[in-house]
Design a protein around this motif. Structure first.
Motif, mmCIF file in Angstrom:
data_model
loop_
_atom_site.group_PDB
_atom_site.id
_atom_site.type_symbol
_atom_site.label_atom_id
_atom_site.label_comp_id
_atom_site.label_asym_id
_atom_site.label_seq_id
_atom_site.Cartn_x
_atom_site.Cartn_y
_atom_site.Cartn_z
ATOM 1 N N LEU A 261 0.829 -1.203 0.000
ATOM 2 C CA LEU A 261 0.000 0.000 0.000
ATOM 3 C C LEU A 261 0.868 1.259 0.000
ATOM 4 C CD1 LEU A 261 -2.689 1.492 0.287
ATOM 5 C CD2 LEU A 261 -2.576 1.080 2.749
ATOM 6 N N GLU A 262 1.849 1.307 0.880
ATOM 7 C CA GLU A 262 2.710 2.494 0.966
ATOM 8 C C GLU A 262 3.504 2.701 -0.316
ATOM 9 O OE1 GLU A 262 5.128 2.743 4.455
ATOM 10 O OE2 GLU A 262 3.520 2.060 5.783
ATOM 11 N N GLY B 38 5.343 0.683 -10.743
ATOM 12 C CA GLY B 38 6.696 0.943 -10.253
ATOM 13 C C GLY B 38 7.036 0.215 -8.971
ATOM 14 N N THR B 39 6.141 -0.620 -8.499
ATOM 15 C CA THR B 39 6.376 -1.367 -7.265
ATOM 16 C C THR B 39 6.651 -2.829 -7.582
ATOM 17 O OG1 THR B 39 4.945 0.108 -5.968
ATOM 18 C CG2 THR B 39 5.382 -2.082 -5.058
ATOM 19 N N GLY B 40 7.869 -3.260 -7.315
ATOM 20 C CA GLY B 40 8.242 -4.657 -7.549
ATOM 21 C C GLY B 40 8.151 -5.476 -6.276
ATOM 22 N N LEU B 41 8.058 -6.778 -6.441
ATOM 23 C CA LEU B 41 7.940 -7.649 -5.273
ATOM 24 C C LEU B 41 9.165 -7.572 -4.370
ATOM 25 C CD1 LEU B 41 6.249 -10.859 -6.744
ATOM 26 C CD2 LEU B 41 5.213 -9.011 -5.427
ATOM 27 N N SER B 42 10.342 -7.428 -4.969
ATOM 28 C CA SER B 42 11.557 -7.355 -4.151
ATOM 29 C C SER B 42 11.538 -6.110 -3.276
ATOM 30 C CB SER B 42 12.800 -7.356 -5.045
ATOM 31 O OG SER B 42 12.767 -6.274 -5.964
ATOM 32 N N ALA B 43 10.990 -5.024 -3.810
ATOM 33 C CA ALA B 43 10.897 -3.792 -3.025
ATOM 34 C C ALA B 43 9.918 -3.966 -1.863
ATOM 35 C CB ALA B 43 10.453 -2.630 -3.914
ATOM 36 N N VAL B 44 8.818 -4.676 -2.117
ATOM 37 C CA VAL B 44 7.832 -4.925 -1.061
ATOM 38 C C VAL B 44 8.452 -5.779 0.044
ATOM 39 C CG1 VAL B 44 5.598 -5.961 -0.515
ATOM 40 C CG2 VAL B 44 5.893 -4.727 -2.673
ATOM 41 N N ILE B 45 9.174 -6.813 -0.347
ATOM 42 C CA ILE B 45 9.811 -7.709 0.625
ATOM 43 C C ILE B 45 10.807 -6.934 1.493
ATOM 44 C CG2 ILE B 45 11.407 -9.658 0.851
ATOM 45 C CD1 ILE B 45 10.030 -10.793 -1.721
ATOM 46 N N ALA B 46 11.606 -6.088 0.830
ATOM 47 C CA ALA B 46 12.594 -5.301 1.572
ATOM 48 C C ALA B 46 11.914 -4.303 2.505
ATOM 49 C CB ALA B 46 13.508 -4.569 0.592
ATOM 50 N N HIS B 47 10.892 -3.645 2.016
ATOM 51 C CA HIS B 47 10.180 -2.641 2.812
ATOM 52 C C HIS B 47 9.523 -3.278 4.031
ATOM 53 C CE1 HIS B 47 7.017 0.310 3.811
ATOM 54 N NE2 HIS B 47 7.813 1.207 3.261
ATOM 55 N N ALA B 48 8.997 -4.488 3.842
ATOM 56 C CA ALA B 48 8.300 -5.194 4.926
ATOM 57 C C ALA B 48 9.248 -5.968 5.834
ATOM 58 C CB ALA B 48 7.263 -6.157 4.345
ATOM 59 N N SER B 49 10.532 -6.017 5.442
ATOM 60 C CA SER B 49 11.517 -6.838 6.170
ATOM 61 C C SER B 49 10.994 -8.263 6.344
ATOM 62 C CB SER B 49 11.830 -6.215 7.539
ATOM 63 O OG SER B 49 12.362 -4.918 7.390
ATOM 64 N N GLY C 12 -1.080 9.721 -1.865
ATOM 65 C CA GLY C 12 -2.402 10.065 -2.367
ATOM 66 C C GLY C 12 -3.334 8.904 -2.147
ATOM 67 N N CYS C 13 -4.270 8.718 -3.048
ATOM 68 C CA CYS C 13 -5.189 7.596 -2.926
ATOM 69 C C CYS C 13 -4.687 6.423 -3.759
ATOM 70 C CB CYS C 13 -6.593 8.002 -3.382
ATOM 71 S SG CYS C 13 -7.741 6.612 -3.352
ATOM 72 N N PRO C 14 -4.284 5.326 -3.119
ATOM 73 C CA PRO C 14 -3.777 4.179 -3.873
ATOM 74 C C PRO C 14 -4.843 3.539 -4.751
ATOM 75 C CG PRO C 14 -4.073 3.606 -1.577
ATOM 76 C CD PRO C 14 -4.278 5.085 -1.672
ATOM 77 N N VAL C 15 -6.110 3.706 -4.386
ATOM 78 C CA VAL C 15 -7.180 3.103 -5.190
ATOM 79 C C VAL C 15 -7.265 3.785 -6.552
ATOM 80 C CG1 VAL C 15 -9.646 2.589 -5.320
ATOM 81 C CG2 VAL C 15 -8.451 2.440 -3.127
ATOM 82 N N SER C 16 -7.146 5.110 -6.575
ATOM 83 C CA SER C 16 -7.172 5.808 -7.855
ATOM 84 C C SER C 16 -5.940 5.458 -8.685
ATOM 85 C CB SER C 16 -7.267 7.328 -7.647
ATOM 86 O OG SER C 16 -6.142 7.829 -6.961
ATOM 87 N N VAL C 17 -4.794 5.286 -8.013
ATOM 88 C CA VAL C 17 -3.561 4.915 -8.718
ATOM 89 C C VAL C 17 -3.731 3.562 -9.418
ATOM 90 C CG1 VAL C 17 -1.139 4.257 -8.419
ATOM 91 C CG2 VAL C 17 -2.045 6.246 -7.221
ATOM 92 N N VAL C 18 -4.232 2.590 -8.675
ATOM 93 C CA VAL C 18 -4.407 1.248 -9.243
ATOM 94 C C VAL C 18 -5.473 1.261 -10.341
ATOM 95 C CG1 VAL C 18 -5.085 -1.140 -8.738
ATOM 96 C CG2 VAL C 18 -3.623 0.112 -7.132
ATOM 97 N N THR C 19 -6.533 2.027 -10.131
ATOM 98 C CA THR C 19 -7.577 2.122 -11.163
ATOM 99 C C THR C 19 -7.001 2.648 -12.462
ATOM 100 O OG1 THR C 19 -9.281 2.559 -9.495
ATOM 101 C CG2 THR C 19 -9.803 3.162 -11.750
#
Length: 199
Positions: free
Chosen positions: A17-18, A27-38, A104-111
């Motif tokens: 989400l962040e 622009g959000t890759g899985l590796s970035a999510v894994i790193a961000h979430a530790s 901003g609003c992630p829902v509008s971004v994904v839409t």
């Protein structure tokens, strides 16, 4: 009691989400999510077997719940429809401004990014918007509007706020949100006042 796995899954959704808010979905890759979430490397596919799309769905659902809570709290604290709209927009304005106009609003971004490519993500976004429109419509209806008019006005309120968030981020100013608050509050006051006078 949440298990370790539950907490990891929640952290992954939170991180997705962040990162969507700051980097967009594409622009959000899985590796970035894994790193961000530790989180452990294998945790994404363990908790989200369908990978990035599944994480995107979880992030949209999380955003929907949070904004739905914001709407409910604004309605409870302000009491009046116009006051509730001002309170909700003020809360959003603080989020956008305090983030340096990165959030901003992630829902509008994904839409915008994925609505034409993933039916599952489009449906999740539609459900998110509906989860904001419906309680707003119910609140307006409880303040005297007929069901159809309440639904129409609630849709306008949500759509206007969404647009104001985007314009505020582009201009790096919360003024568009402040303007939206003024116009929507006046509109809602007028509609609900007219409905009250007709009763």
């Amino acid at each position: 009691m949440a298990t370790k796995g539950d907490l990891t899954k929640a952290r992954l959704a939170e991180s997705m989400l962040e990162l969507i808010q700051t980097n967009g979905y594409s622009g959000t890759g899985l590796s970035a999510v894994i790193a961000h979430a530790s989180a452990p490397k294998g945790s994404v596919y363990f908790h989200f077997p369908d990978g990035k799309e599944g994480l995107g769905l979880a992030a949209v659902e999380l955003a929907a719940r949070r904004f739905e809570t914001l709407i409910a709290e604004a309605a409870l604290e302000a009491g009046t429809p116009a006051g509730s709209i001002r309170a909700a927009i003020a809360a959003l304005s603080a989020i956008v401004g305090d983030s340096g106009f990165q959030l901003g609003c992630p829902v509008s971004v994904v839409t915008l990014e994925m609505g034409a490519e993933s039916e599952r993500l489009r449906e999740a976004c539609a459900t998110a918007f509906e989860s904001w429109i419906s309680p707003t419509a119910a609140f307006l209806e409880s303040n005297g509007l007929a069901a159809g008019e309440a639904r129409e006005l609630a849709t306008v309120v949500v759509a206007t706020i969404e647009g104001a968030v985007i314009v505020s981020r582009a201009l790096r100013s919360t003024q568009p949100l402040a303007n939206a608050a003024d116009v929507l509050a006046e509109l809602v006051d007028q509609r609900c006042g007219t409905a009250g006078a007709a009763r």
